[in-house]
Motif scaffolding. Structure first.
Motif, mmCIF file in Angstrom:
data_model
loop_
_atom_site.group_PDB
_atom_site.id
_atom_site.type_symbol
_atom_site.label_atom_id
_atom_site.label_comp_id
_atom_site.label_asym_id
_atom_site.label_seq_id
_atom_site.Cartn_x
_atom_site.Cartn_y
_atom_site.Cartn_z
ATOM 1 N N ILE A 29 0.840 -1.199 0.000
ATOM 2 C CA ILE A 29 0.000 0.000 0.000
ATOM 3 C C ILE A 29 0.872 1.245 0.000
ATOM 4 O O ILE A 29 0.652 2.173 -0.774
ATOM 5 N N TYR A 30 1.879 1.261 0.874
ATOM 6 C CA TYR A 30 2.787 2.411 0.938
ATOM 7 C C TYR A 30 3.434 2.662 -0.413
ATOM 8 O O TYR A 30 3.498 3.798 -0.884
ATOM 9 N N THR A 31 3.914 1.605 -1.037
ATOM 10 C CA THR A 31 4.583 1.734 -2.331
ATOM 11 C C THR A 31 3.619 2.256 -3.387
ATOM 12 O O THR A 31 3.942 3.189 -4.131
ATOM 13 N N LYS A 32 2.453 1.670 -3.449
ATOM 14 C CA LYS A 32 1.485 2.053 -4.478
ATOM 15 C C LYS A 32 0.962 3.472 -4.287
ATOM 16 O O LYS A 32 0.639 4.149 -5.266
ATOM 17 N N LEU A 33 0.864 3.915 -3.039
ATOM 18 C CA LEU A 33 0.369 5.267 -2.774
ATOM 19 C C LEU A 33 1.497 6.287 -2.674
ATOM 20 O O LEU A 33 1.232 7.490 -2.591
ATOM 21 N N GLY A 34 2.743 5.825 -2.660
ATOM 22 C CA GLY A 34 3.880 6.732 -2.585
ATOM 23 C C GLY A 34 4.032 7.405 -1.234
ATOM 24 O O GLY A 34 4.390 8.581 -1.155
ATOM 25 N N VAL A 35 3.764 6.652 -0.182
ATOM 26 C CA VAL A 35 3.863 7.185 1.190
ATOM 27 C C VAL A 35 4.761 6.280 2.024
ATOM 28 O O VAL A 35 5.185 5.222 1.566
ATOM 29 N N ASN A 36 5.020 6.695 3.268
ATOM 30 C CA ASN A 36 5.835 5.839 4.125
ATOM 31 C C ASN A 36 5.306 5.739 5.557
ATOM 32 O O ASN A 36 6.045 5.378 6.449
ATOM 33 N N ASP A 37 4.027 6.044 5.764
ATOM 34 C CA ASP A 37 3.428 5.784 7.068
ATOM 35 C C ASP A 37 1.914 5.663 6.939
ATOM 36 O O ASP A 37 1.331 5.993 5.905
ATOM 37 N N ARG A 38 1.303 5.157 7.993
ATOM 38 C CA ARG A 38 -0.136 4.868 7.976
ATOM 39 C C ARG A 38 -0.982 6.122 7.802
ATOM 40 O O ARG A 38 -1.951 6.113 7.037
ATOM 41 N N ALA A 39 -0.635 7.181 8.516
ATOM 42 C CA ALA A 39 -1.428 8.412 8.414
ATOM 43 C C ALA A 39 -1.405 8.962 6.998
ATOM 44 O O ALA A 39 -2.448 9.371 6.464
ATOM 45 N N ALA A 40 -0.247 8.962 6.385
ATOM 46 C CA ALA A 40 -0.131 9.449 5.009
ATOM 47 C C ALA A 40 -0.911 8.553 4.053
ATOM 48 O O ALA A 40 -1.558 9.038 3.118
ATOM 49 N N ALA A 41 -0.877 7.246 4.271
ATOM 50 C CA ALA A 41 -1.620 6.317 3.413
ATOM 51 C C ALA A 41 -3.120 6.607 3.481
ATOM 52 O O ALA A 41 -3.799 6.643 2.446
ATOM 53 N N VAL A 42 -3.623 6.822 4.683
ATOM 54 C CA VAL A 42 -5.045 7.115 4.848
ATOM 55 C C VAL A 42 -5.385 8.458 4.196
ATOM 56 O O VAL A 42 -6.392 8.570 3.477
ATOM 57 N N ALA A 43 -4.548 9.466 4.403
ATOM 58 C CA ALA A 43 -4.803 10.787 3.808
ATOM 59 C C ALA A 43 -4.822 10.713 2.285
ATOM 60 O O ALA A 43 -5.737 11.253 1.639
ATOM 61 N N VAL A 44 -3.848 10.040 1.702
ATOM 62 C CA VAL A 44 -3.792 9.902 0.243
ATOM 63 C C VAL A 44 -4.991 9.102 -0.252
ATOM 64 O O VAL A 44 -5.593 9.431 -1.274
ATOM 65 N N ALA A 45 -5.362 8.052 0.465
ATOM 66 C CA ALA A 45 -6.498 7.227 0.064
ATOM 67 C C ALA A 45 -7.789 8.046 0.047
ATOM 68 O O ALA A 45 -8.598 7.914 -0.871
ATOM 69 N N PHE A 46 -7.986 8.903 1.050
ATOM 70 C CA PHE A 46 -9.162 9.771 1.052
ATOM 71 C C PHE A 46 -9.109 10.743 -0.112
ATOM 72 O O PHE A 46 -10.102 10.945 -0.808
ATOM 73 N N ARG A 47 -7.936 11.322 -0.331
ATOM 74 C CA ARG A 47 -7.771 12.296 -1.419
ATOM 75 C C ARG A 47 -8.056 11.664 -2.779
ATOM 76 O O ARG A 47 -8.635 12.288 -3.653
ATOM 77 N N ARG A 48 -7.666 10.403 -2.960
ATOM 78 C CA ARG A 48 -7.875 9.708 -4.244
ATOM 79 C C ARG A 48 -9.235 9.016 -4.334
ATOM 80 O O ARG A 48 -9.546 8.393 -5.342
ATOM 81 N N GLY A 49 -10.013 9.098 -3.295
ATOM 82 C CA GLY A 49 -11.345 8.492 -3.319
ATOM 83 C C GLY A 49 -11.344 6.996 -3.051
ATOM 84 O O GLY A 49 -12.361 6.331 -3.263
ATOM 85 N N LEU A 50 -10.218 6.459 -2.551
ATOM 86 C CA LEU A 50 -10.163 5.042 -2.225
ATOM 87 C C LEU A 50 -10.884 4.758 -0.914
ATOM 88 O O LEU A 50 -11.331 3.636 -0.675
ATOM 89 N N LEU A 51 -10.973 5.748 -0.058
ATOM 90 C CA LEU A 51 -11.714 5.685 1.193
ATOM 91 C C LEU A 51 -12.691 6.846 1.217
ATOM 92 O O LEU A 51 -12.377 7.928 0.715
ATOM 93 N N THR A 52 -13.843 6.624 1.796
ATOM 94 C CA THR A 52 -14.811 7.696 1.987
ATOM 95 C C THR A 52 -15.330 7.635 3.404
ATOM 96 O O THR A 52 -15.161 6.623 4.090
ATOM 97 N N LEU A 53 -15.976 8.679 3.832
ATOM 98 C CA LEU A 53 -16.535 8.689 5.182
ATOM 99 C C LEU A 53 -17.681 7.696 5.320
ATOM 100 O O LEU A 53 -18.011 7.277 6.409
ATOM 101 N N ASP A 54 -18.267 7.273 4.208
ATOM 102 C CA ASP A 54 -19.370 6.304 4.227
ATOM 103 C C ASP A 54 -18.887 4.872 4.363
ATOM 104 O O ASP A 54 -19.702 3.966 4.484
ATOM 105 N N ASP A 55 -17.557 4.630 4.324
ATOM 106 C CA ASP A 55 -17.023 3.268 4.358
ATOM 107 C C ASP A 55 -17.224 2.588 5.701
ATOM 108 O O ASP A 55 -17.201 1.376 5.779
ATOM 109 N N GLY A 56 -17.359 3.321 6.774
ATOM 110 C CA GLY A 56 -17.431 2.728 8.097
ATOM 111 C C GLY A 56 -18.802 2.399 8.455
ATOM 112 O O GLY A 56 -19.368 1.640 9.046
#
Length: 86
Positions: free
Chosen positions: A59-86
């Motif tokens: 996930i880190y490699t594919k999103l170009g990040v190196n920590d969990r917080a950045a992965a989540v932030a990028v995922a939200f920005r790219r629409g991979l996660l939404t607030l409706d997912d939970g």
């Protein structure tokens, strides 16, 4: 002159987005966004902690990040996660 690791990182930012996340990687990413540890994610997905760690690194490699917080932030920005997912 750039070191190979710096050159690779810079090229990764310039290139088109990496491969899309697999279904399992998205499941792991959702659990990361919920704050789950590797152990908790492994238990919920019925896989080993080592497998979760491997997915997290992909996930880190594919999103170009190196920590969990950045992965989540990028995922939200790219629409991979939404607030409706939970």
């Amino acid at each position: 002159m750039l070191s190979p690791s710096v050159a690779t990182r810079l090229l990764g930012q310039v290139r088109a987005p990496a491969d899309p996340l697999s279904a399992r990687e998205l499941e792991v990413l959702h659990l990361i966004a919920e704050g789950a540890t590797n152990r908790e994610a492994a238990a919920r997905l019925f896989i080993s902690e080592a497998t979760v760690k491997s997915h997290v690194l992909h996930i880190y490699t594919k999103l170009g990040v190196n920590d969990r917080a950045a992965a989540v932030a990028v995922a939200f920005r790219r629409g991979l996660l939404t607030l409706d997912d939970g």
